[in-house]
Design an enzyme around this catalytic site. Structure first.
Site, short mmCIF file in Angstrom:
data_model
loop_
_atom_site.label_atom_id
_atom_site.label_comp_id
_atom_site.label_asym_id
_atom_site.label_seq_id
_atom_site.Cartn_x
_atom_site.Cartn_y
_atom_site.Cartn_z
N GLY A 151 20.33 24.51 16.86
CA GLY A 151 19.95 25.92 16.77
C GLY A 151 20.49 26.52 15.48
N LEU A 152 20.58 27.85 15.48
CA LEU A 152 21.05 28.52 14.26
C LEU A 152 22.42 28.03 13.82
CD1 LEU A 152 21.02 30.70 12.05
CD2 LEU A 152 21.66 32.38 13.77
N ALA A 153 23.37 27.90 14.76
CA ALA A 153 24.72 27.46 14.37
C ALA A 153 24.68 26.05 13.78
CB ALA A 153 25.66 27.51 15.58
N GLY A 200 15.26 39.79 20.18
CA GLY A 200 15.69 41.07 19.61
C GLY A 200 15.95 40.99 18.12
N GLY A 201 16.92 40.19 17.70
CA GLY A 201 17.22 40.07 16.28
C GLY A 201 18.69 39.83 16.02
N HIS A 257 21.13 39.05 31.55
CA HIS A 257 20.26 39.97 30.83
C HIS A 257 19.56 40.83 31.87
CE1 HIS A 257 17.27 41.68 28.21
NE2 HIS A 257 17.84 41.12 27.16
N GLU A 293 27.23 29.78 20.46
CA GLU A 293 27.46 30.17 21.87
C GLU A 293 28.48 29.28 22.58
OE1 GLU A 293 23.91 31.03 24.10
OE2 GLU A 293 25.01 31.24 25.98
N ARG A 353 29.32 40.68 25.72
CA ARG A 353 28.77 40.62 24.36
C ARG A 353 27.87 41.81 24.06
NH1 ARG A 353 23.85 38.46 22.20
NH2 ARG A 353 23.22 38.22 24.37
#
Ligand code: SIN
Length: 527
Positions: free
Chosen positions: A14-16, A48-49, A235, A366, A377
């Site tokens: 993922g992003l990390a 969301g962003g 959520h 995460e 968070r």
């Protein structure tokens, strides 16, 4: 057994994981392992962003204050400051890789707003920010000769030895090729866990199927300290429809004016918090849960009809389309929603540069608990944390080179394991872990339910361990073992907290203590 040697081994794409690969590539050979395809990760589903201080009317101090407020007294202020202040530089990195955040007609960033933020500060790329980020990173890392990505490669367990000061030292990991069933290993100077989330521990989640808590479970089995696992974020607004598996209605929809209402369109959030539908998530999810339980309803609703079709199709094209697929027109209908497991605020205890108590082992994104989120968070802080900590981790590793391990990795012992003809047991245990967590360790807890859950999960872990030794290793069994171990860590942590705070709410201790500490579970010792 095949052993693959490299400088930096990253588990997760993922992003990390991919941004760590990008930042580490100038310093040596990087191997990224990922259990399915590269884009199969939580990042890809983020709507969301990224929260980041961008315009002059915002400030680091305001973003820090909102983060601390959501975190309910458990954030680590130094970590919060370090991550928030590094945001703008990392957003420039993403832009330089080719990511385009939305802009208004006059060319300024089009900032979204989400619960708990006192300002508009969410950079977004349409309403599929995560998918656009993932695509950008796959392209950026794809060109770099020092990066190799191994898909369908499932990390089984970390391999450790003892370092000179007696603490565990990580030298590699056992790997399962999920296509061929072959088990191999990788050895590296540094091993970076970027395995993402744990939503599949719960029966209802908006996470994708890969979010099975592998990083936390492996790190704990290897002796890492695990922190604040009782804080699992639900959520508030997952689409409620029998055919929708895990579709999120982004908090950005509330940021643009959607109200939480009942089936008659009557708003209810003002009774719970002065910020109404834009209160932090712990408060909103609990309020929805309370309304559903006291009124005996299967769901509540979001109302954004006032915005009209033109605005909605432009600002939320993906959400609009998906809802329509299920027969819901956001411009004319109420959207049925329920809370669902979303984000694990706890994780492997790590500094902002990813260091853990195990030498050579890092945790980012995460899977890590850096102190940014505290007890709850703040929305859209997770993508920010993922890229900032990946960058800081790469900087720390480059400045502190570690010798390549001299120890060899022992061959995998197959023992008497045979292919299983009892897959029904695996499927049953998956359901049992997840149902037990949803029913007993959800949004509202009690000692009695937690004790019951602990008893059940301990039995299941015992059974799963036996199954793991008796039968050939498969992805399903590895994931089952990981969700069961992580369920155990969540319950143990929840039982230790004798108060209600942030995401941990228990009827036995409904108040917040004046003084509190983080919950730390020390590394696992083999029984
Ligand atoms: C959302 O779009 O609501 C999710 C954003 C987040 O979890 O940070």
């Amino acid at each position: 057994m095949n052993i693959l040697d490299c400088d930096f081994l990253i588990i997760g794409s993922g992003l990390a994981g991919l941004s760590a690969a990008h930042y580490l590539a100038p310093h040596g050979k990087v191997v990224v392992v990922t259990k399915r395809e590269t884009q199969d990760c939580n990042t890809n589903f983020a709507q969301g962003g990224i929260s980041c201080v961008t315009l002059a009317d915002d400030s680091f101090e305001k973003h820090i204050a909102d983060t601390l407020d959501a975190g309910a007294g458990l954030c680590n202020i130094e970590a919060v400051r370090a991550i928030v202040e590094d945001g703008p530089a990392r957003m420039d990195d993403l832009r330089n890789m080719g990511l385009q955040f939305d802009q208004t007609a006059d060319g300024t960033p089009d900032l979204g707003r989400e619960g708990g933020h006192t300002m508009r500060r969410i950079l977004h790329a349409g309403d599929i920010t995560g998918r656009n980020i993932e695509k950008t990173l796959i392209q950026a890392t794809g060109h770099q000769p020092n990066i190799r990505i191994l898909q369908y490669t499932h990390a089984i367990d970390l391999v450790t030895t003892k370092s000179s000061d007696g603490r565990p030292s990580c030298i590699g990991v056992y790997l399962l090729n999920t296509k061929t069933g072959e088990i191999s290993a990788a050895r590296a100077r540094n091993i970076i866990l970027a395995t993402g989330g744990a939503g599949k521990v719960y029966r209802y989640t908006c996470n994708p199927d890969v979010a099975t808590a592998g990083g936390v479970a492996m790190a704990w089995r290897a002796g890492a300290d695990i922190e604040n696992m009782e804080f699992f974020q639900f959520h508030p607004t997952c689409l409620y429809h029998p055919a929708a598996k895990n579709f999120l209605i982004s908090e950005a929809v509330r940021g643009e004016g959607a109200e939480l209402v009942d089936a008659n369109g009557v708003p209810f959030m003002a009774r719970y918090d002065r910020r109404g539908s834009l209160a932090p998530r712990d408060i909103v999810a609990r309020a929805i849960d309370h309304e559903m339980k006291t009124r005996g309803l299967p769901c509540m609703y979001l109302d954004i009809r006032s915005k009209g079709k033109e605005f909605l199709t432009k600002r939320f094209p993906n959400i609009y389309r998906e809802c329509l697929r299920f027969g819901i027109d956001m411009a004319t209908d109420l959207i049925p929603i329920v809370p669902a497991a979303h984000y694990c605020c706890g994780g492997v205890k790590a500094s902002v540069d990813g260091r853990t108590n195990i030498e050579g082992l890092f945790a980012i994104g995460e899977v890590a608990c850096t102190g940014l989120h505290g007890a709850n968070r703040l929305a859209s802080n997770s993508l920010l944390e993922a890229i900032v900590c990946a960058h800081k981790c790469a900087e720390w590793i480059a400045a502190n080179p570690r010798e390549f391990p001299t120890a060899t990795i022992p061959d995998w012992i197959y023992g008497d394991a045979v292919p299983s003809d009892e897959l029904v047991i695996v499927r049953h245990n998956w359901d049992e872990v997840r149902t037990c967590m949803w029913d007993y360790v959800g949004i509202v807890r009690t000692n009695h339910r937690l004790e019951r859950a602990l008893h059940r999960i301990e039995n299941l872990r015992h059974e799963i361990r036996q199954y793991y030794f008796d039968y050939s290793v498969t992805s399903e069994v590895l994931e089952l073992r990981n969700i069961a171990d992580t369920a155990y860590l969540i319950i143990k942590s929840a039982l230790q907290r004798k108060e209600s705070r942030g995401l941990h709410y228990t009827l036995d201790y409904p108040n917040r203590l004046e003084k509190t500490t983080d919950t730390i579970l020390s590394g696992y010792v083999l029984p």
